[in-house]
Design an enzyme around this catalytic site. Structure first.
Site, PDB file in Angstrom:
ATOM      1  N   LEU A  20      35.174 143.204  39.795  1.00  0.00           N
ATOM      2  CA  LEU A  20      35.706 141.924  39.897  1.00  0.00           C
ATOM      3  C   LEU A  20      34.663 140.961  39.713  1.00  0.00           C
ATOM      4  O   LEU A  20      34.871 139.692  39.308  1.00  0.00           O
ATOM      5  CB  LEU A  20      36.575 141.951  41.026  1.00  0.00           C
ATOM      6  CG  LEU A  20      37.803 142.614  41.212  1.00  0.00           C
ATOM      7  CD1 LEU A  20      38.233 143.240  42.669  1.00  0.00           C
ATOM      8  CD2 LEU A  20      38.835 141.641  40.865  1.00  0.00           C
ATOM      9  N   ASP A  39      23.517 141.899  42.289  1.00  0.00           N
ATOM     10  CA  ASP A  39      23.987 143.098  42.558  1.00  0.00           C
ATOM     11  C   ASP A  39      23.058 144.090  42.550  1.00  0.00           C
ATOM     12  O   ASP A  39      21.895 144.104  41.841  1.00  0.00           O
ATOM     13  CB  ASP A  39      24.902 143.845  40.947  1.00  0.00           C
ATOM     14  CG  ASP A  39      25.849 144.878  41.433  1.00  0.00           C
ATOM     15  OD1 ASP A  39      27.262 144.438  41.527  1.00  0.00           O
ATOM     16  OD2 ASP A  39      25.491 145.809  41.814  1.00  0.00           O
ATOM     17  N   ASP A  74      19.809 143.115  48.357  1.00  0.00           N
ATOM     18  CA  ASP A  74      21.133 143.379  49.281  1.00  0.00           C
ATOM     19  C   ASP A  74      21.650 142.432  50.268  1.00  0.00           C
ATOM     20  O   ASP A  74      20.917 142.055  51.036  1.00  0.00           O
ATOM     21  CB  ASP A  74      20.410 144.655  50.074  1.00  0.00           C
ATOM     22  CG  ASP A  74      21.421 145.430  51.017  1.00  0.00           C
ATOM     23  OD1 ASP A  74      22.665 144.886  51.103  1.00  0.00           O
ATOM     24  OD2 ASP A  74      21.185 146.283  51.731  1.00  0.00           O
ATOM     25  N   ILE A  75      22.811 142.048  50.088  1.00  0.00           N
ATOM     26  CA  ILE A  75      23.426 140.867  50.531  1.00  0.00           C
ATOM     27  C   ILE A  75      23.703 141.256  51.839  1.00  0.00           C
ATOM     28  O   ILE A  75      24.414 140.246  52.714  1.00  0.00           O
ATOM     29  CB  ILE A  75      24.376 140.123  49.622  1.00  0.00           C
ATOM     30  CG1 ILE A  75      25.472 141.408  49.344  1.00  0.00           C
ATOM     31  CG2 ILE A  75      24.037 139.556  48.533  1.00  0.00           C
ATOM     32  CD1 ILE A  75      26.491 141.701  50.350  1.00  0.00           C
ATOM     33  N   ASN A 101      31.492 138.850  47.247  1.00  0.00           N
ATOM     34  CA  ASN A 101      32.526 139.758  46.484  1.00  0.00           C
ATOM     35  C   ASN A 101      32.010 141.204  46.648  1.00  0.00           C
ATOM     36  O   ASN A 101      32.677 142.279  46.720  1.00  0.00           O
ATOM     37  CB  ASN A 101      32.598 139.474  45.066  1.00  0.00           C
ATOM     38  CG  ASN A 101      33.130 140.608  43.983  1.00  0.00           C
ATOM     39  OD1 ASN A 101      34.194 140.816  44.125  1.00  0.00           O
ATOM     40  ND2 ASN A 101      32.274 141.134  43.492  1.00  0.00           N
ATOM     41  N   TYR A 172      36.675 150.018  56.317  1.00  0.00           N
ATOM     42  CA  TYR A 172      37.092 148.930  55.307  1.00  0.00           C
ATOM     43  C   TYR A 172      38.030 148.037  55.535  1.00  0.00           C
ATOM     44  O   TYR A 172      37.939 146.831  55.527  1.00  0.00           O
ATOM     45  CB  TYR A 172      37.275 149.777  54.100  1.00  0.00           C
ATOM     46  CG  TYR A 172      37.607 148.943  52.726  1.00  0.00           C
ATOM     47  CD1 TYR A 172      36.715 148.246  52.081  1.00  0.00           C
ATOM     48  CD2 TYR A 172      39.067 148.595  52.231  1.00  0.00           C
ATOM     49  CE1 TYR A 172      36.973 147.481  50.892  1.00  0.00           C
ATOM     50  CE2 TYR A 172      39.259 147.770  51.040  1.00  0.00           C
ATOM     51  CZ  TYR A 172      38.257 147.433  50.442  1.00  0.00           C
ATOM     52  OH  TYR A 172      38.425 146.593  49.339  1.00  0.00           O
ATOM     53  N   LYS A 176      37.677 144.116  56.254  1.00  0.00           N
ATOM     54  CA  LYS A 176      38.156 143.311  55.376  1.00  0.00           C
ATOM     55  C   LYS A 176      39.041 142.351  56.326  1.00  0.00           C
ATOM     56  O   LYS A 176      39.300 141.086  56.023  1.00  0.00           O
ATOM     57  CB  LYS A 176      39.136 143.727  54.409  1.00  0.00           C
ATOM     58  CG  LYS A 176      38.187 144.522  53.339  1.00  0.00           C
ATOM     59  CD  LYS A 176      37.247 143.536  52.538  1.00  0.00           C
ATOM     60  CE  LYS A 176      36.662 143.996  51.455  1.00  0.00           C
ATOM     61  NZ  LYS A 176      35.884 142.948  50.711  1.00  0.00           N
ATOM     62  N   THR A 206      39.119 149.067  39.125  1.00  0.00           N
ATOM     63  CA  THR A 206      37.846 149.247  38.947  1.00  0.00           C
ATOM     64  C   THR A 206      37.378 150.383  39.570  1.00  0.00           C
ATOM     65  O   THR A 206      38.331 151.100  39.947  1.00  0.00           O
ATOM     66  CB  THR A 206      37.130 148.004  40.131  1.00  0.00           C
ATOM     67  OG1 THR A 206      37.445 148.537  41.463  1.00  0.00           O
ATOM     68  CG2 THR A 206      37.655 146.723  39.863  1.00  0.00           C
TER      69      THR A 206
HETATM   70  N1  LIG Z   1      39.507 146.869  43.191  1.00  0.00           N
HETATM   71  C1  LIG Z   1      40.351 146.446  43.912  1.00  0.00           C
HETATM   72  O1  LIG Z   1      41.791 146.520  43.754  1.00  0.00           O
HETATM   73  C2  LIG Z   1      40.101 145.921  45.400  1.00  0.00           C
HETATM   74  C3  LIG Z   1      41.150 145.640  46.050  1.00  0.00           C
HETATM   75  C4  LIG Z   1      40.701 144.977  47.269  1.00  0.00           C
HETATM   76  C5  LIG Z   1      39.582 144.265  47.400  1.00  0.00           C
HETATM   77  N2  LIG Z   1      38.496 144.594  46.584  1.00  0.00           N
HETATM   78  C6  LIG Z   1      37.311 144.132  46.774  1.00  0.00           C
HETATM   79  O2  LIG Z   1      36.692 143.247  45.772  1.00  0.00           O
HETATM   80  C7  LIG Z   1      35.431 143.391  45.658  1.00  0.00           C
HETATM   81  C8  LIG Z   1      34.839 143.987  44.439  1.00  0.00           C
HETATM   82  O3  LIG Z   1      35.332 145.328  44.221  1.00  0.00           O
HETATM   83  P1  LIG Z   1      35.522 145.833  42.826  1.00  0.00           P
HETATM   84  O4  LIG Z   1      36.845 146.615  42.789  1.00  0.00           O
HETATM   85  O5  LIG Z   1      34.951 145.003  41.801  1.00  0.00           O
HETATM   86  O6  LIG Z   1      34.149 147.068  42.904  1.00  0.00           O
HETATM   87  P2  LIG Z   1      32.911 147.535  42.261  1.00  0.00           P
HETATM   88  O7  LIG Z   1      32.235 148.732  42.745  1.00  0.00           O
HETATM   89  O8  LIG Z   1      33.330 147.615  40.778  1.00  0.00           O
HETATM   90  O9  LIG Z   1      31.879 146.335  42.245  1.00  0.00           O
HETATM   91  C9  LIG Z   1      31.414 146.149  43.607  1.00  0.00           C
HETATM   92  C10 LIG Z   1      29.932 145.771  43.379  1.00  0.00           C
HETATM   93  O10 LIG Z   1      29.389 145.576  44.426  1.00  0.00           O
HETATM   94  C11 LIG Z   1      28.060 145.916  44.576  1.00  0.00           C
HETATM   95  N3  LIG Z   1      27.386 146.000  45.728  1.00  0.00           N
HETATM   96  C12 LIG Z   1      27.629 146.856  46.626  1.00  0.00           C
HETATM   97  N4  LIG Z   1      26.919 146.641  47.865  1.00  0.00           N
HETATM   98  C13 LIG Z   1      25.825 145.505  47.433  1.00  0.00           C
HETATM   99  C14 LIG Z   1      24.995 144.950  48.241  1.00  0.00           C
HETATM  100  N5  LIG Z   1      24.674 145.333  49.560  1.00  0.00           N
HETATM  101  N6  LIG Z   1      24.360 144.005  47.724  1.00  0.00           N
HETATM  102  C15 LIG Z   1      24.533 143.622  46.471  1.00  0.00           C
HETATM  103  N7  LIG Z   1      25.676 144.125  45.852  1.00  0.00           N
HETATM  104  C16 LIG Z   1      26.485 145.103  46.342  1.00  0.00           C
HETATM  105  C17 LIG Z   1      28.011 147.238  43.745  1.00  0.00           C
HETATM  106  O11 LIG Z   1      26.754 147.456  43.151  1.00  0.00           O
HETATM  107  C18 LIG Z   1      29.037 146.915  42.678  1.00  0.00           C
HETATM  108  O12 LIG Z   1      28.665 146.429  41.412  1.00  0.00           O
HETATM  109  C19 LIG Z   1      35.027 144.305  46.857  1.00  0.00           C
HETATM  110  O13 LIG Z   1      34.648 143.436  48.273  1.00  0.00           O
HETATM  111  C20 LIG Z   1      36.297 145.086  47.341  1.00  0.00           C
HETATM  112  O14 LIG Z   1      36.348 145.606  48.370  1.00  0.00           O
HETATM  113  C21 LIG Z   1      38.712 145.175  45.326  1.00  0.00           C
END
Ligand SMILES: NC(=O)c1ccc[n+]([C@@H]2O[C@H](COP(=O)([O-])OP(=O)(O)OC[C@H]3O[C@@H](n4cnc5c(N)ncnc54)[C@H](O)[C@@H]3O)[C@@H](O)[C@H]2O)c1
Length: 303
Positions: A20, A39, A74-75, A101, A172, A176, A206
């Site tokens: 995302l 990232d 690392d955020i 995100n 989680y 959230k 994802t």
């Molecule tokens: N995919 C879904 O359906 C879904 C549903 C609800 C919520 N979300 C939320 O959306 C967001 C994005 O998730 P996604 O599905 O794209 O996953 P993803 O794993 O594809 O992307 C998440 C990214 O965050 C990075 N990351 C993790 N820890 C980090 C840190 N400490 N500092 C910097 N970067 C860091 C990872 O390296 C990764 O590239 C997340 O917060 C996730 O919880 C996703």
């Protein structure tokens, strides 16, 4: 469309190396914004790290004629989050939009969950939302105190898991849900500095949803690509959303929804102190009238 001239617009997207965040970074860059692509480059569970994903997205954006710079901090750390915000200001001269995100998963049933699984997920999501927002808020407050007018945005990422509940995700979901509460309060506090704060609960294919059969099943009939969520995020950053704050939105397969927050449902009052016997009489009746909690699709089951 962005809040001001896109050429002046600076956006930070955390966790933008995949999924995302990558889609959001591309959408903002395509709208003309300068993007800090943060990232850590770790695994799905947060382990490890590499410059690869952030730099790769920057290369994609610049190849398409956009402006972007990579950040691998690392955020979830105070100093890492500050470095991201500082990089936006130092590289592009300011900060207009922060998209929190970044995320990881360490699912486990509560009876078996380890302390590390709890702590790491709470850290990346909840502290990883607080820390960048805290440093961005200080930047915007200092600008406001210096007489500048902000038109700034924080867009957080929550989840159906936190809003509605999903077994195996107490860590989680708690993080959230916490981001939902954080969003509401930060919106109240930052309004005076010209900053809106909202949250998005996405559903997309994802690596985080790789092992969720329900999401793959849904993807057979609707478009669950991450790019489908980004228009809502870009809209929240734009002029039409300048008065929208403290709200949570859902985006799932072409549907956008306003998620309604907790509110008192059926209620009763006593002037004294409730006795157990009185509660035996009153609470079952209130529960019978109360709306049931929504399921993971955000819909309330029929009563
Ligand atoms: N995919 C879904 O359906 C879904 C549903 C609800 C919520 N979300 C939320 O959306 C967001 C994005 O998730 P996604 O599905 O794209 O996953 P993803 O794993 O594809 O992307 C998440 C990214 O965050 C990075 N990351 C993790 N820890 C980090 C840190 N400490 N500092 C910097 N970067 C860091 C990872 O390296 C990764 O590239 C997340 O917060 C996730 O919880 C996703």
């Amino acid at each position: 469309m962005l809040a001001k001239d896109p050429g002046d617009h600076v956006v930070v997207v955390t966790g933008a190396g995949n999924g995302l965040g990558r889609a959001h970074a591309h959408a903002f860059a395509a709208a003309g914004a300068a993007v800090v692509v943060n990232d850590l480059g770790g695994g799905r569970d947060g382990s490890g790290g590499s410059t690869g994903p952030a730099q790769h997205v920057v290369d994609e954006i610049t190849a398409a004629g956009g402006r972007a710079v990579a950040n691998t901090d690392d955020i979830s750390t105070w100093h890492g989050a500050k470095a991201v915000i500082d990089q936006a200001v130092d590289t592009f001269g300011g900060l207009d939009v922060l998209v929190n995100n970044a995320g990881i998963l360490r699912d486990r049933m509560l009876t078996s969950m380890s302390e590390a699984e709890w702590d790491s997920v709470i850290a990346v999501h909840l502290k990883g939302t607080f820390c960048p927002t805290r440093h961005a808020a200080e930047y915007w407050r200092n600008r406001a105190k210096g007489g500048a007018a902000n038109d700034a945005r924080v867009i957080n990422t929550t989840s159906p898991s936190g809003l509605f509940g999903n077994p195996g995700q107490t860590n989680y979901g708690a993080a959230k849900a916490g981001i939902g509460g954080f969003t509401v309060i930060a919106a109240m506090e930052l309004a005076r500095y010209g900053v809106t704060v909202n949250a998005v609960a996405p559903t997309a294919l994802t690596r985080l949803t790789d092992d969720l059969p329900a999401v793959h099943k849904l993807a057979e009939t609707v478009d669950l690509s991450p790019e489908g969520v980004s228009p809502l995020v870009v809209w929240l950053a734009g002029p039409s959303a300048s008065n929208v704050t403290g709200r949570v939105f859902a985006a799932i397969g072409g549907t956008v929804a306003v998620v309604e927050g907790w509110a008192h449902g059926p209620q009763a009052h006593t002037d004294g102190r409730w006795t157990q016997q009185q509660l035996d009489e009153v609470l079952p009746a209130l529960l019978a009238k109360a709306a049931p909690n929504a399921d993971m699709t955000g819909q309330r089951p029929p009563q």
